[in-house]
Design a protein around this motif. Sequence first.
Motif, PDB file in Angstrom:
ATOM      1  N   ARG A 331       0.815  -1.217   0.000  1.00  0.00           N
ATOM      2  CA  ARG A 331       0.000   0.000   0.000  1.00  0.00           C
ATOM      3  C   ARG A 331       0.848   1.267   0.000  1.00  0.00           C
ATOM      4  NH1 ARG A 331      -4.719  -1.333   4.428  1.00  0.00           N
ATOM      5  NH2 ARG A 331      -2.954  -2.078   5.636  1.00  0.00           N
ATOM      6  N   GLY A 332       2.170   1.113   0.091  1.00  0.00           N
ATOM      7  CA  GLY A 332       3.062   2.265   0.090  1.00  0.00           C
ATOM      8  C   GLY A 332       4.214   2.070   1.055  1.00  0.00           C
ATOM      9  N   THR A 333       5.336   2.739   0.775  1.00  0.00           N
ATOM     10  CA  THR A 333       6.499   2.602   1.647  1.00  0.00           C
ATOM     11  C   THR A 333       6.250   3.189   3.029  1.00  0.00           C
ATOM     12  OG1 THR A 333       7.416   4.664   0.759  1.00  0.00           O
ATOM     13  CG2 THR A 333       8.123   2.617  -0.285  1.00  0.00           C
ATOM     14  N   TYR A 334       5.217   4.010   3.143  1.00  0.00           N
ATOM     15  CA  TYR A 334       4.900   4.591   4.446  1.00  0.00           C
ATOM     16  C   TYR A 334       4.539   3.531   5.481  1.00  0.00           C
ATOM     17  CZ  TYR A 334      -0.052   4.060   3.039  1.00  0.00           C
ATOM     18  OH  TYR A 334      -1.272   3.561   2.634  1.00  0.00           O
ATOM     19  N   GLU A 335       4.166   2.317   5.032  1.00  0.00           N
ATOM     20  CA  GLU A 335       3.821   1.252   5.978  1.00  0.00           C
ATOM     21  C   GLU A 335       4.983   0.905   6.907  1.00  0.00           C
ATOM     22  OE1 GLU A 335       1.109  -0.202   6.738  1.00  0.00           O
ATOM     23  OE2 GLU A 335      -0.289   0.317   5.136  1.00  0.00           O
ATOM     24  N   ARG A 336       6.205   1.269   6.510  1.00  0.00           N
ATOM     25  CA  ARG A 336       7.372   0.962   7.334  1.00  0.00           C
ATOM     26  C   ARG A 336       7.744   2.104   8.281  1.00  0.00           C
ATOM     27  NH1 ARG A 336      11.205  -2.298   2.907  1.00  0.00           N
ATOM     28  NH2 ARG A 336       9.768  -4.072   2.695  1.00  0.00           N
ATOM     29  N   HIS A 337       6.927   3.147   8.313  1.00  0.00           N
ATOM     30  CA  HIS A 337       7.282   4.340   9.092  1.00  0.00           C
ATOM     31  C   HIS A 337       6.158   4.783  10.019  1.00  0.00           C
ATOM     32  CE1 HIS A 337      10.888   4.858   6.601  1.00  0.00           C
ATOM     33  NE2 HIS A 337      10.115   4.577   5.566  1.00  0.00           N
ATOM     34  N   TYR A 338       5.441   3.846  10.588  1.00  0.00           N
ATOM     35  CA  TYR A 338       4.325   4.171  11.473  1.00  0.00           C
ATOM     36  C   TYR A 338       4.738   4.335  12.930  1.00  0.00           C
ATOM     37  CZ  TYR A 338       0.119   3.923   8.564  1.00  0.00           C
ATOM     38  OH  TYR A 338      -0.884   4.195   7.656  1.00  0.00           O
ATOM     39  N   GLY A 339       5.969   4.067  13.245  1.00  0.00           N
ATOM     40  CA  GLY A 339       6.368   4.040  14.643  1.00  0.00           C
ATOM     41  C   GLY A 339       6.268   5.370  15.364  1.00  0.00           C
ATOM     42  N   ILE A 340       5.771   5.318  16.593  1.00  0.00           N
ATOM     43  CA  ILE A 340       5.888   6.457  17.498  1.00  0.00           C
ATOM     44  C   ILE A 340       7.358   6.595  17.888  1.00  0.00           C
ATOM     45  CG2 ILE A 340       5.216   7.355  19.776  1.00  0.00           C
ATOM     46  CD1 ILE A 340       2.623   5.646  19.439  1.00  0.00           C
ATOM     47  N   PHE A 341       8.027   5.452  17.941  1.00  0.00           N
ATOM     48  CA  PHE A 341       9.462   5.400  18.208  1.00  0.00           C
ATOM     49  C   PHE A 341      10.197   4.898  16.962  1.00  0.00           C
ATOM     50  CE2 PHE A 341       7.386   4.944  22.289  1.00  0.00           C
ATOM     51  CZ  PHE A 341       8.148   5.711  23.151  1.00  0.00           C
ATOM     52  N   THR A 342      11.475   5.248  16.849  1.00  0.00           N
ATOM     53  CA  THR A 342      12.314   4.696  15.802  1.00  0.00           C
ATOM     54  C   THR A 342      12.577   3.220  16.095  1.00  0.00           C
ATOM     55  OG1 THR A 342      14.291   5.357  17.014  1.00  0.00           O
ATOM     56  CG2 THR A 342      13.444   6.914  15.358  1.00  0.00           C
ATOM     57  N   PHE A 343      13.219   2.547  15.171  1.00  0.00           N
ATOM     58  CA  PHE A 343      13.466   1.112  15.341  1.00  0.00           C
ATOM     59  C   PHE A 343      14.249   0.819  16.614  1.00  0.00           C
ATOM     60  CE2 PHE A 343      17.488   2.440  13.760  1.00  0.00           C
ATOM     61  CZ  PHE A 343      18.409   1.489  14.166  1.00  0.00           C
ATOM     62  N   ASP A 344      15.055   1.794  17.078  1.00  0.00           N
ATOM     63  CA  ASP A 344      15.869   1.570  18.267  1.00  0.00           C
ATOM     64  C   ASP A 344      15.298   2.272  19.505  1.00  0.00           C
ATOM     65  OD1 ASP A 344      16.402   4.067  17.263  1.00  0.00           O
ATOM     66  OD2 ASP A 344      18.578   3.962  17.520  1.00  0.00           O
ATOM     67  N   GLY A 345      13.995   2.593  19.450  1.00  0.00           N
ATOM     68  CA  GLY A 345      13.318   3.045  20.651  1.00  0.00           C
ATOM     69  C   GLY A 345      13.491   4.505  21.016  1.00  0.00           C
ATOM     70  N   GLN A 346      13.713   5.377  20.015  1.00  0.00           N
ATOM     71  CA  GLN A 346      13.834   6.812  20.269  1.00  0.00           C
ATOM     72  C   GLN A 346      12.563   7.502  19.770  1.00  0.00           C
ATOM     73  OE1 GLN A 346      16.859   7.419  22.016  1.00  0.00           O
ATOM     74  NE2 GLN A 346      16.734   5.186  21.772  1.00  0.00           N
ATOM     75  N   ALA A 347      11.925   8.277  20.632  1.00  0.00           N
ATOM     76  CA  ALA A 347      10.644   8.905  20.292  1.00  0.00           C
ATOM     77  C   ALA A 347      10.807   9.879  19.129  1.00  0.00           C
ATOM     78  CB  ALA A 347      10.074   9.634  21.502  1.00  0.00           C
ATOM     79  N   LYS A 348       9.877   9.780  18.170  1.00  0.00           N
ATOM     80  CA  LYS A 348       9.903  10.682  17.016  1.00  0.00           C
ATOM     81  C   LYS A 348       9.051  11.914  17.238  1.00  0.00           C
ATOM     82  CE  LYS A 348       8.883   7.332  13.992  1.00  0.00           C
ATOM     83  NZ  LYS A 348       8.545   6.769  12.667  1.00  0.00           N
ATOM     84  N   TYR A 349       8.085  11.829  18.135  1.00  0.00           N
ATOM     85  CA  TYR A 349       7.214  12.960  18.443  1.00  0.00           C
ATOM     86  C   TYR A 349       6.504  12.675  19.762  1.00  0.00           C
ATOM     87  CZ  TYR A 349       3.743   9.801  16.322  1.00  0.00           C
ATOM     88  OH  TYR A 349       2.956   8.710  16.014  1.00  0.00           O
ATOM     89  N   TYR A 350       5.754  13.634  20.240  1.00  0.00           N
ATOM     90  CA  TYR A 350       5.023  13.475  21.493  1.00  0.00           C
ATOM     91  C   TYR A 350       3.617  12.937  21.252  1.00  0.00           C
ATOM     92  CZ  TYR A 350       1.973  14.615  25.371  1.00  0.00           C
ATOM     93  OH  TYR A 350       1.036  14.524  26.364  1.00  0.00           O
ATOM     94  N   VAL A 351       3.206  11.984  22.066  1.00  0.00           N
ATOM     95  CA  VAL A 351       1.807  11.588  22.185  1.00  0.00           C
ATOM     96  C   VAL A 351       1.632  11.040  23.595  1.00  0.00           C
ATOM     97  CG1 VAL A 351       2.198   9.253  21.268  1.00  0.00           C
ATOM     98  CG2 VAL A 351      -0.102  10.252  21.191  1.00  0.00           C
ATOM     99  N   ASN A 352       0.496  11.254  24.166  1.00  0.00           N
ATOM    100  CA  ASN A 352       0.237  10.823  25.530  1.00  0.00           C
ATOM    101  C   ASN A 352      -0.208   9.370  25.546  1.00  0.00           C
ATOM    102  OD1 ASN A 352      -0.430  10.548  28.202  1.00  0.00           O
ATOM    103  ND2 ASN A 352      -2.104  12.026  28.194  1.00  0.00           N
ATOM    104  N   LEU A 353       0.715   8.479  25.863  1.00  0.00           N
ATOM    105  CA  LEU A 353       0.410   7.046  25.950  1.00  0.00           C
ATOM    106  C   LEU A 353      -0.064   6.649  27.336  1.00  0.00           C
ATOM    107  CD1 LEU A 353       3.451   5.534  23.986  1.00  0.00           C
ATOM    108  CD2 LEU A 353       1.164   6.082  23.116  1.00  0.00           C
ATOM    109  N   GLY A 354      -0.077   7.614  28.243  1.00  0.00           N
ATOM    110  CA  GLY A 354      -0.422   7.355  29.635  1.00  0.00           C
ATOM    111  C   GLY A 354       0.492   8.104  30.571  1.00  0.00           C
TER     112      GLY A 354
END
Length: 391
Positions: A331-354
Amino acid sequence: MRPSRQHPMPSQAPALPLLLLLLAVAPPPAAAVGVNWGFASSHPLPAEQVVHGLLLPNSVTRVRLSAASPDALSALAGTGVAVTVGVPNELLRPLAASRKAAAAWVHDNVTRYASAVLFEYIAVGDDPFLLNHGQQFQPFVVHAAANIQQALDDAKLSKKMKVVVPCSSDAYQNTSTLPSKAYFRPDVNKTMVELLQFLANHSSPFMVELNPILSFQQKKNISLEYYTFQLMSHPIIDGHNKYENYFDASIDALITALTKAGFSDMGIVVGRAGWPTDGAANATPAIAQSFMTGLVNHLARKSGTPLRPKFVPTETYLYSLSDEDQCSIARGTYERHYGIFTFDGQAKYYVNLGQGAKALKNAPDVDYLPSKWCWLAWECVICIQQLLSAA
C-alpha cells in the motif's frame, strides 16, 4: 538481533513551539488506549527492553501483539499490561480445518502464559477481509475463530478473554463521504453476517482497523484538517448529523453497516489507528503528532459520535509502537514508518500514551552492533580513485 548503527535513522521530531504547547495542555488519555507492537523489523529491540524500557516507563496499559511472540509474552508476564495477541492470516486455514490444531495453538501461546499474562483478546487474522486479499482467507475466518473459541472453552479460559477478528475499514463500503451510506461489501456480506453472529453469541466486539492516510489519499476533496482533528469551517453534513473529523465518521460508518446487517448494538474496538512519519506526501512527524494527539484527546473527552453520543470504542490501539522495516509496502512505503518510536526506541514525536504531559521516555542503554567497513564498497572507491588518477 541487536540494532545496528548503520540502519537508516528516521527523522527526529523538530522542537516546535506547538510541541511545547501540547505538552503543557495535554489531558490524560482515555482509559482504554493501547499500542500495537509488531515484529517485522530486521533489527528489533529485545522484548525485555521494549517492555521495561518503553511500555512501562511510558505508562502503557494495553498492547496488541501482531503475533504470539514467546519473548514478548514472557516479558509481559507479571506486568499487569492487558494483552491482545494476534493469529496471522497464514494460520487461518489450518486452524479452521482442525480443532486439534486450534487447541495446540491455544496451549502453546495462551495457556502456557495465562497465569502471569493478562490476556484480553485473541485477534484471529490480520485484516483477512482486506479487498486486496480477495477470497484468500475469507472462507476460513469464522471456522478458525470458532475453533479458537472452543479451545479457550476447553481450557477454561474463555471467561478471561474474548475472540475477535480484525477487519479493515474497507470491509464496509462508502461510495460517498457520508457515514449513512456505508454497508458491508457484497463479496464479504455472507461471511460477515456469520462472523457478526459468532461475535454476538460470545458478547465479543467488532475490531476495526482504520487507515486514515490511505483514506486521505483516496478522497481528494477532504482537507487534512479533517483527519487531524483541527477545527473545520465546513464540516461534513449527513442529514441531521455533523462530522468534523475522520475518526467519528469512520466509527459511524461502521455503526451504519452493523445496523444494516442487524447488529446495531455491537461493541467496537479500534485495533489500529495511526499516521506515518515518512514514505508519502503529508507523512511527517509533525502531522503524525497532530493526528495521534488529536485522537487521544478526542477519546479522553468521551463525547462519542453523532450516532452514539457519549460512546467511545471499548479500546483503541495506536499504530504503531516502533518502525518496522520489513512490513509489506503493497500500500506504500509509508507502511514501514508508522512508529511512534524509531526502530531503536527513540521517540519521534510526542503523544500521551499514559505518561501525561511528560515527554516520552526513550529506550535506555540500546546495545548497537559494532560499525563495520563494507570492503566491497571500499574496493569500489579505490577503483574509482585509480580511474580518476589514470585519466
